[in-house]
Design a protein around this motif. Structure first.
Motif, PDB file in Angstrom:
ATOM      1  N   GLN A   4       0.866  -1.175   0.000  1.00  0.00           N
ATOM      2  CA  GLN A   4       0.000   0.000   0.000  1.00  0.00           C
ATOM      3  C   GLN A   4       0.907   1.231   0.000  1.00  0.00           C
ATOM      4  O   GLN A   4       2.056   1.166   0.464  1.00  0.00           O
ATOM      5  N   LEU A   5       0.420   2.357  -0.494  1.00  0.00           N
ATOM      6  CA  LEU A   5       1.241   3.566  -0.578  1.00  0.00           C
ATOM      7  C   LEU A   5       1.760   3.986   0.795  1.00  0.00           C
ATOM      8  O   LEU A   5       2.890   4.433   0.923  1.00  0.00           O
ATOM      9  N   ASN A   6       0.953   3.799   1.846  1.00  0.00           N
ATOM     10  CA  ASN A   6       1.401   4.208   3.179  1.00  0.00           C
ATOM     11  C   ASN A   6       2.463   3.274   3.754  1.00  0.00           C
ATOM     12  O   ASN A   6       3.047   3.575   4.784  1.00  0.00           O
ATOM     13  N   GLU A   7       2.748   2.146   3.093  1.00  0.00           N
ATOM     14  CA  GLU A   7       3.777   1.219   3.538  1.00  0.00           C
ATOM     15  C   GLU A   7       5.133   1.480   2.877  1.00  0.00           C
ATOM     16  O   GLU A   7       6.134   0.908   3.277  1.00  0.00           O
ATOM     17  N   ALA A   9       8.542   3.392   2.103  1.00  0.00           N
ATOM     18  CA  ALA A   9       9.437   4.235   2.898  1.00  0.00           C
ATOM     19  C   ALA A   9       9.713   5.567   2.205  1.00  0.00           C
ATOM     20  O   ALA A   9       9.636   5.671   0.974  1.00  0.00           O
ATOM     21  N   ILE A  10      10.042   6.568   2.991  1.00  0.00           N
ATOM     22  CA  ILE A  10      10.405   7.884   2.450  1.00  0.00           C
ATOM     23  C   ILE A  10      11.647   7.730   1.575  1.00  0.00           C
ATOM     24  O   ILE A  10      12.611   7.072   1.951  1.00  0.00           O
ATOM     25  N   GLY A  11      11.606   8.309   0.389  1.00  0.00           N
ATOM     26  CA  GLY A  11      12.706   8.228  -0.561  1.00  0.00           C
ATOM     27  C   GLY A  11      12.641   7.018  -1.472  1.00  0.00           C
ATOM     28  O   GLY A  11      13.403   6.918  -2.421  1.00  0.00           O
ATOM     29  N   GLU A  12      11.740   6.095  -1.190  1.00  0.00           N
ATOM     30  CA  GLU A  12      11.602   4.886  -1.991  1.00  0.00           C
ATOM     31  C   GLU A  12      10.682   5.154  -3.187  1.00  0.00           C
ATOM     32  O   GLU A  12       9.714   5.895  -3.080  1.00  0.00           O
ATOM     33  N   PHE A  13      11.000   4.549  -4.317  1.00  0.00           N
ATOM     34  CA  PHE A  13      10.167   4.662  -5.506  1.00  0.00           C
ATOM     35  C   PHE A  13       9.204   3.493  -5.564  1.00  0.00           C
ATOM     36  O   PHE A  13       9.547   2.375  -5.176  1.00  0.00           O
ATOM     37  N   ALA A  14       8.012   3.748  -6.042  1.00  0.00           N
ATOM     38  CA  ALA A  14       7.004   2.697  -6.191  1.00  0.00           C
ATOM     39  C   ALA A  14       6.203   2.969  -7.458  1.00  0.00           C
ATOM     40  O   ALA A  14       6.037   4.118  -7.862  1.00  0.00           O
ATOM     41  N   VAL A  41       5.925   6.818  -8.361  1.00  0.00           N
ATOM     42  CA  VAL A  41       5.897   7.870  -7.346  1.00  0.00           C
ATOM     43  C   VAL A  41       7.073   7.683  -6.401  1.00  0.00           C
ATOM     44  O   VAL A  41       7.573   6.581  -6.223  1.00  0.00           O
ATOM     45  N   CYS A  42       7.505   8.791  -5.808  1.00  0.00           N
ATOM     46  CA  CYS A  42       8.541   8.773  -4.787  1.00  0.00           C
ATOM     47  C   CYS A  42       7.977   9.501  -3.574  1.00  0.00           C
ATOM     48  O   CYS A  42       7.539  10.647  -3.678  1.00  0.00           O
ATOM     49  N   ILE A  43       7.959   8.825  -2.429  1.00  0.00           N
ATOM     50  CA  ILE A  43       7.434   9.421  -1.206  1.00  0.00           C
ATOM     51  C   ILE A  43       8.446  10.422  -0.674  1.00  0.00           C
ATOM     52  O   ILE A  43       9.615  10.095  -0.488  1.00  0.00           O
ATOM     53  N   LYS A  44       8.001  11.650  -0.438  1.00  0.00           N
ATOM     54  CA  LYS A  44       8.875  12.709   0.057  1.00  0.00           C
ATOM     55  C   LYS A  44       8.664  12.968   1.543  1.00  0.00           C
ATOM     56  O   LYS A  44       9.599  13.306   2.252  1.00  0.00           O
ATOM     57  N   GLN A  45       7.427  12.843   2.021  1.00  0.00           N
ATOM     58  CA  GLN A  45       7.114  13.126   3.420  1.00  0.00           C
ATOM     59  C   GLN A  45       5.854  12.363   3.791  1.00  0.00           C
ATOM     60  O   GLN A  45       4.970  12.171   2.958  1.00  0.00           O
ATOM     61  N   GLY A  51      -1.491  10.041   8.419  1.00  0.00           N
ATOM     62  CA  GLY A  51      -1.879  11.308   7.797  1.00  0.00           C
ATOM     63  C   GLY A  51      -1.436  11.373   6.346  1.00  0.00           C
ATOM     64  O   GLY A  51      -0.922  10.398   5.794  1.00  0.00           O
ATOM     65  N   PRO A  52      -1.616  12.515   5.703  1.00  0.00           N
ATOM     66  CA  PRO A  52      -1.322  12.642   4.270  1.00  0.00           C
ATOM     67  C   PRO A  52       0.167  12.483   3.942  1.00  0.00           C
ATOM     68  O   PRO A  52       1.029  12.794   4.750  1.00  0.00           O
ATOM     69  N   CYS A  53       0.419  11.984   2.741  1.00  0.00           N
ATOM     70  CA  CYS A  53       1.778  11.829   2.219  1.00  0.00           C
ATOM     71  C   CYS A  53       2.036  12.924   1.196  1.00  0.00           C
ATOM     72  O   CYS A  53       1.125  13.351   0.496  1.00  0.00           O
ATOM     73  N   THR A  54       3.291  13.332   1.081  1.00  0.00           N
ATOM     74  CA  THR A  54       3.727  14.211  -0.002  1.00  0.00           C
ATOM     75  C   THR A  54       4.545  13.336  -0.933  1.00  0.00           C
ATOM     76  O   THR A  54       5.467  12.645  -0.485  1.00  0.00           O
ATOM     77  N   PHE A  55       4.209  13.347  -2.210  1.00  0.00           N
ATOM     78  CA  PHE A  55       4.936  12.507  -3.151  1.00  0.00           C
ATOM     79  C   PHE A  55       5.157  13.228  -4.463  1.00  0.00           C
ATOM     80  O   PHE A  55       4.529  14.227  -4.756  1.00  0.00           O
ATOM     81  N   GLU A  56       6.094  12.713  -5.227  1.00  0.00           N
ATOM     82  CA  GLU A  56       6.458  13.245  -6.535  1.00  0.00           C
ATOM     83  C   GLU A  56       6.110  12.163  -7.559  1.00  0.00           C
ATOM     84  O   GLU A  56       6.363  10.986  -7.318  1.00  0.00           O
ATOM     85  N   THR A  57       5.513  12.544  -8.672  1.00  0.00           N
ATOM     86  CA  THR A  57       5.133  11.556  -9.669  1.00  0.00           C
ATOM     87  C   THR A  57       5.997  11.651 -10.913  1.00  0.00           C
ATOM     88  O   THR A  57       6.487  12.721 -11.269  1.00  0.00           O
TER      89      THR A  57
END
Length: 59
Positions: A4-7, A9-14, A41-45, A51-57
């Motif tokens: 799941q997206l919330n699983e 890690a920060i900095g990891e690409f999925a 996507v890459c999780i940034k925060q 709570g909400p995630c910040t990610f880059e696509t």
């Protein structure tokens, strides 16, 4: 192994394999941000307590 997206890690690409969105406004917003099945996507925060995630696509 699928996560799941919330699983992720920060900095990891999925790569998003599917979006289960029941809210049409949220789905429209995610599509406007380039977040759709097949994009990377890459999780940034992450927010605390799920709570909400910040990610880059990269679509």
């Amino acid at each position: 192994m699928e996560k799941q997206l919330n699983e992720v890690a920060i900095g990891e690409f999925a790569t998003i394999t599917k979006l289960d969105v029941t809210n049409p406004m949220l789905e429209k917003r995610l599509l406007a941000l380039g977040c759709k099945a097949g994009c990377e996507v890459c999780i940034k925060q992450k927010g605390l307590f799920g709570g909400p995630c910040t990610f880059e696509t990269k679509g």
